[in-house]
Design a protein around this motif. Structure first.
Motif: not given
Length: 213
Positions: A104-114
């Motif tokens: 899972x990731x959070x919606x405020x994740x850095x785009x590159x991290x996503x």
């Protein structure tokens, strides 16, 4: 884009879906093949489009993300599911991981991290954040597979340790000089012998019992 990672976005907020699509469409190795506004639609679209990775919200109308995950597992859909959530509570994230999410990731994740997370789960990795590992491990206490570690062969223990390290089947095959098909067979045997449902539970079992790669 024949070799691009096919992604399905499932979220009840159109703005979120649009934002994810806008960012992901500039990635050369990622292709957004569809969207869905709730879990039920997400399951139907996943069956229709056969994406490699599903970005799944947790709280949605009609059918939430956890139930959608269960349905995909029941249908044998091979898509890897990455939860994208704004909820940080363990009681929200843990059931999703238990239902078969690859991470899972959070919606405020850095785009590159996503983008990196999508590539990682597609490669077979499991993304477990430290803050929920303890909660997941505590839930494993009463798992019926806990006392069956002695039935594993030495090779299966090696494979299990590498699963716990977050290695994909391809990476395990390279490390142990095996074919990917042989590694898949070992993984299936491990899950059967330990009475576990997926790689996430196998990784947690390995951590609890000190099996490392």
């Amino acid at each position: 884009m024949a070799d691009a990672i096919k992604v399905l976005v499932v979220d009840d907020h159109q703005v979120v879906r649009r934002g994810l699509r806008t960012f992901l469409e500039v990635q050369e190795d990622i292709e957004v093949v569809g969207e869905a506004a709730d879990g039920a639609e997400g399951v139907a679209r996943a069956e229709e489009l056969r994406p490699d990775v599903v970005l799944m919200d947790v709280k949605m109308p009609v059918m939430d993300g956890v139930e959608a995950l269960r349905r995909l597992r029941e249908l044998g859909n091979p898509a890897r599911v990455l939860i994208v959530t704004s909820f940080t509570e363990q009681r929200t994230v843990v059931p999703a991981l238990r239902a078969g999410a690859a991470g899972y990731v959070y919606k405020d994740v850095d785009p590159d991290a996503l983008a990196g997370a999508i590539r990682s789960v597609h490669a077979g990795h499991i993304l477990l954040q430290p803050e929920v590992v303890g909660a997941l491990l505590s839930e494993e206490e009463n798992n019926p597979g806990q006392g069956r570690g002695s039935s594993l062969t030495e090779r299966e223990r090696e494979v299990l340790g590498l699963i716990a390290d977050g290695r994909s089947n391809r990476e395990i095959a390279r490390a142990l000089v095996l074919s990917e098909k042989t590694v898949k067979t070992h993984v299936s045997n491990i899950l059967m012998k330990l009475d576990l449902a997926d790689r996430t539970q196998a990784a947690l079992w390995a951590v609890r019992h000190g099996v490392t790669g």
